[in-house]
Motif scaffolding. Structure first.
Motif, PDB file in Angstrom:
ATOM      1  N   LEU A 142       0.819  -1.213   0.000  1.00 44.66           N
ATOM      2  CA  LEU A 142       0.000   0.000   0.000  1.00 44.66           C
ATOM      3  C   LEU A 142       0.852   1.263   0.000  1.00 44.66           C
ATOM      4  O   LEU A 142       0.376   2.327  -0.380  1.00 44.66           O
ATOM      5  CB  LEU A 142      -0.932   0.009   1.220  1.00 44.66           C
ATOM      6  N   SER A 143       2.104   1.152   0.431  1.00 42.95           N
ATOM      7  CA  SER A 143       2.977   2.328   0.469  1.00 42.95           C
ATOM      8  C   SER A 143       4.112   2.227  -0.563  1.00 42.95           C
ATOM      9  O   SER A 143       5.128   2.910  -0.435  1.00 42.95           O
ATOM     10  CB  SER A 143       3.555   2.523   1.871  1.00 42.95           C
ATOM     11  N   HIS A 144       3.918   1.414  -1.567  1.00 40.13           N
ATOM     12  CA  HIS A 144       4.920   1.259  -2.641  1.00 40.13           C
ATOM     13  C   HIS A 144       5.152   2.601  -3.331  1.00 40.13           C
ATOM     14  O   HIS A 144       4.273   3.463  -3.355  1.00 40.13           O
ATOM     15  CB  HIS A 144       4.408   0.215  -3.642  1.00 40.13           C
ATOM     16  N   SER A 145       6.315   2.773  -3.912  1.00 38.66           N
ATOM     17  CA  SER A 145       6.633   4.046  -4.555  1.00 38.66           C
ATOM     18  C   SER A 145       5.883   4.270  -5.868  1.00 38.66           C
ATOM     19  O   SER A 145       5.732   5.409  -6.295  1.00 38.66           O
ATOM     20  CB  SER A 145       8.142   4.135  -4.807  1.00 38.66           C
ATOM     21  N   HIS A 146       5.394   3.214  -6.504  1.00 40.28           N
ATOM     22  CA  HIS A 146       4.704   3.375  -7.790  1.00 40.28           C
ATOM     23  C   HIS A 146       3.181   3.414  -7.584  1.00 40.28           C
ATOM     24  O   HIS A 146       2.631   2.552  -6.909  1.00 40.28           O
ATOM     25  CB  HIS A 146       5.076   2.236  -8.746  1.00 40.28           C
TER      26      HIS A 146
ATOM     27  N   CYS B  38      -3.004   6.499   4.662  1.00 37.35           N
ATOM     28  CA  CYS B  38      -2.804   7.938   4.865  1.00 37.35           C
ATOM     29  C   CYS B  38      -1.586   8.429   4.083  1.00 37.35           C
ATOM     30  O   CYS B  38      -1.599   9.544   3.552  1.00 37.35           O
ATOM     31  CB  CYS B  38      -2.669   8.267   6.349  1.00 37.35           C
ATOM     32  N   ARG B  39      -0.566   7.595   3.975  1.00 35.55           N
ATOM     33  CA  ARG B  39       0.596   7.948   3.141  1.00 35.55           C
ATOM     34  C   ARG B  39       0.171   8.093   1.683  1.00 35.55           C
ATOM     35  O   ARG B  39       0.675   8.958   0.964  1.00 35.55           O
ATOM     36  CB  ARG B  39       1.691   6.893   3.263  1.00 35.55           C
ATOM     37  N   GLN B  40      -0.739   7.215   1.239  1.00 33.05           N
ATOM     38  CA  GLN B  40      -1.239   7.334  -0.134  1.00 33.05           C
ATOM     39  C   GLN B  40      -1.921   8.682  -0.329  1.00 33.05           C
ATOM     40  O   GLN B  40      -1.717   9.350  -1.335  1.00 33.05           O
ATOM     41  CB  GLN B  40      -2.250   6.230  -0.445  1.00 33.05           C
ATOM     42  N   LEU B  41      -2.734   9.054   0.640  1.00 34.97           N
ATOM     43  CA  LEU B  41      -3.462  10.318   0.536  1.00 34.97           C
ATOM     44  C   LEU B  41      -2.531  11.518   0.630  1.00 34.97           C
ATOM     45  O   LEU B  41      -2.862  12.609   0.166  1.00 34.97           O
ATOM     46  CB  LEU B  41      -4.539  10.402   1.627  1.00 34.97           C
ATOM     47  N   ASN B  42      -1.360  11.333   1.222  1.00 34.01           N
ATOM     48  CA  ASN B  42      -0.392  12.405   1.391  1.00 34.01           C
ATOM     49  C   ASN B  42       0.593  12.498   0.221  1.00 34.01           C
ATOM     50  O   ASN B  42       1.474  13.327   0.231  1.00 34.01           O
ATOM     51  CB  ASN B  42       0.372  12.200   2.706  1.00 34.01           C
ATOM     52  N   SER B  43       0.424  11.655  -0.804  1.00 33.26           N
ATOM     53  CA  SER B  43       1.315  11.690  -1.970  1.00 33.26           C
ATOM     54  C   SER B  43       1.178  13.016  -2.687  1.00 33.26           C
ATOM     55  O   SER B  43       0.144  13.683  -2.600  1.00 33.26           O
ATOM     56  CB  SER B  43       0.967  10.570  -2.953  1.00 33.26           C
ATOM     57  N   ASP B  44       2.235  13.364  -3.437  1.00 39.80           N
ATOM     58  CA  ASP B  44       2.142  14.602  -4.197  1.00 39.80           C
ATOM     59  C   ASP B  44       1.077  14.454  -5.289  1.00 39.80           C
ATOM     60  O   ASP B  44       0.719  13.356  -5.686  1.00 39.80           O
ATOM     61  CB  ASP B  44       3.486  15.025  -4.777  1.00 39.80           C
ATOM     62  N   ASN B  45       0.556  15.575  -5.743  1.00 36.86           N
ATOM     63  CA  ASN B  45      -0.555  15.566  -6.695  1.00 36.86           C
ATOM     64  C   ASN B  45      -0.225  14.877  -8.006  1.00 36.86           C
ATOM     65  O   ASN B  45      -1.115  14.372  -8.670  1.00 36.86           O
ATOM     66  CB  ASN B  45      -1.050  16.988  -6.956  1.00 36.86           C
ATOM     67  N   GLY B  46       1.038  14.826  -8.393  1.00 41.39           N
ATOM     68  CA  GLY B  46       1.437  14.162  -9.626  1.00 41.39           C
ATOM     69  C   GLY B  46       1.206  12.662  -9.573  1.00 41.39           C
ATOM     70  O   GLY B  46       0.989  12.023 -10.587  1.00 41.39           O
ATOM     71  N   GLN B  47       1.282  12.082  -8.369  1.00 44.88           N
ATOM     72  CA  GLN B  47       1.074  10.640  -8.219  1.00 44.88           C
ATOM     73  C   GLN B  47      -0.310  10.315  -7.685  1.00 44.88           C
ATOM     74  O   GLN B  47      -0.646   9.162  -7.501  1.00 44.88           O
ATOM     75  CB  GLN B  47       2.124  10.046  -7.286  1.00 44.88           C
ATOM     76  N   GLN B  48      -1.114  11.339  -7.455  1.00 40.69           N
ATOM     77  CA  GLN B  48      -2.434  11.137  -6.864  1.00 40.69           C
ATOM     78  C   GLN B  48      -3.449  10.860  -7.962  1.00 40.69           C
ATOM     79  O   GLN B  48      -3.625  11.643  -8.864  1.00 40.69           O
ATOM     80  CB  GLN B  48      -2.825  12.393  -6.090  1.00 40.69           C
ATOM     81  N   ALA B  49      -4.108   9.738  -7.882  1.00 33.75           N
ATOM     82  CA  ALA B  49      -5.165   9.392  -8.826  1.00 33.75           C
ATOM     83  C   ALA B  49      -6.466   9.280  -8.059  1.00 33.75           C
ATOM     84  O   ALA B  49      -6.486   8.842  -6.905  1.00 33.75           O
ATOM     85  CB  ALA B  49      -4.841   8.073  -9.519  1.00 33.75           C
ATOM     86  N   GLU B  50      -7.542   9.671  -8.701  1.00 29.06           N
ATOM     87  CA  GLU B  50      -8.842   9.632  -8.033  1.00 29.06           C
ATOM     88  C   GLU B  50      -9.184   8.222  -7.562  1.00 29.06           C
ATOM     89  O   GLU B  50      -9.733   8.039  -6.474  1.00 29.06           O
ATOM     90  CB  GLU B  50      -9.932  10.146  -8.972  1.00 29.06           C
ATOM     91  N   ALA B  51      -8.823   7.215  -8.360  1.00 27.24           N
ATOM     92  CA  ALA B  51      -9.121   5.831  -7.986  1.00 27.24           C
ATOM     93  C   ALA B  51      -8.394   5.439  -6.700  1.00 27.24           C
ATOM     94  O   ALA B  51      -8.966   4.755  -5.840  1.00 27.24           O
ATOM     95  CB  ALA B  51      -8.740   4.888  -9.118  1.00 27.24           C
ATOM     96  N   ILE B  52      -7.145   5.868  -6.549  1.00 21.26           N
ATOM     97  CA  ILE B  52      -6.383   5.554  -5.338  1.00 21.26           C
ATOM     98  C   ILE B  52      -7.031   6.226  -4.127  1.00 21.26           C
ATOM     99  O   ILE B  52      -7.192   5.617  -3.075  1.00 21.26           O
ATOM    100  CB  ILE B  52      -4.908   5.995  -5.480  1.00 21.26           C
ATOM    101  N   VAL B  53      -7.426   7.467  -4.300  1.00 21.86           N
ATOM    102  CA  VAL B  53      -8.057   8.205  -3.206  1.00 21.86           C
ATOM    103  C   VAL B  53      -9.358   7.523  -2.792  1.00 21.86           C
ATOM    104  O   VAL B  53      -9.620   7.319  -1.599  1.00 21.86           O
ATOM    105  CB  VAL B  53      -8.309   9.681  -3.603  1.00 21.86           C
TER     106      VAL B  53
END
Length: 141
Positions: free
Chosen positions: A63-67, A116-131
């Motif tokens: 869940l906290s993978h870099s990709h 929460c780390r996923q939600l804290n990712s920068d906007n470039g890596q943020q996808a609506e599906a992940i959120v």
């Protein structure tokens, strides 16, 4: 389950490499991604019980993978998993066996932290599906 064990070993090996590196260059993330996709597809056709708690631990780490694609498929698997668990008893809805959350101390915290780390990712890596997947799981928690 032999296939799931093999996929788990691939995933675990790749996650160990990821733990030591914060950024995946090239296509090093692909082994994790395709292993998770296979686990997800197997689970959709032949529901897994997820009684292999080592696999669950590896899923939580992914869940906290870099990709972002790895995080996204991990989140989908986690949403599927928690939907099969009664939140009041932490037992599976079918069969009533103890879940990963009931058996592994701190697992709910680990899932929450990684989401929460996923939600804290920068906007470039943020996808609506992940959120959306993260919010669904956090709402269950």
């Amino acid at each position: 389950t032999d296939l799931v064990s093999i996929l788990h070993r691939f995933l675990e090996h790749d996650m160990e490499k990821t733990h030591h590196h914060t950024f995946h260059e090239g296509n090093e993330w692909e082994l994790s991604y395709f292993s998770l996709i296979c686990i997800e597809k197997l689970n959709s056709h032949f529901p897994l019980t997820f009684q292999d708690f080592e696999l669950c631990i590896t899923l939580v780490k992914s869940l906290s993978h870099s990709h972002p694609w790895v995080r996204q498929v991990s989140s989908r698997i986690m949403v599927t998993y928690v939907s099969e668990i009664d939140p009041t008893t932490l037992k599976t809805k079918k069969g009533g066996s103890a879940s990963f959350f009931a058996e592994i101390s701190g697992s709910i915290y680990d899932v929450s932290r990684n989401l929460c780390r996923q939600l804290n990712s920068d906007n470039g890596q943020q996808a609506e599906a992940i959120v959306m997947q993260a919010v669904k799981t956090l709402t269950w928690i």
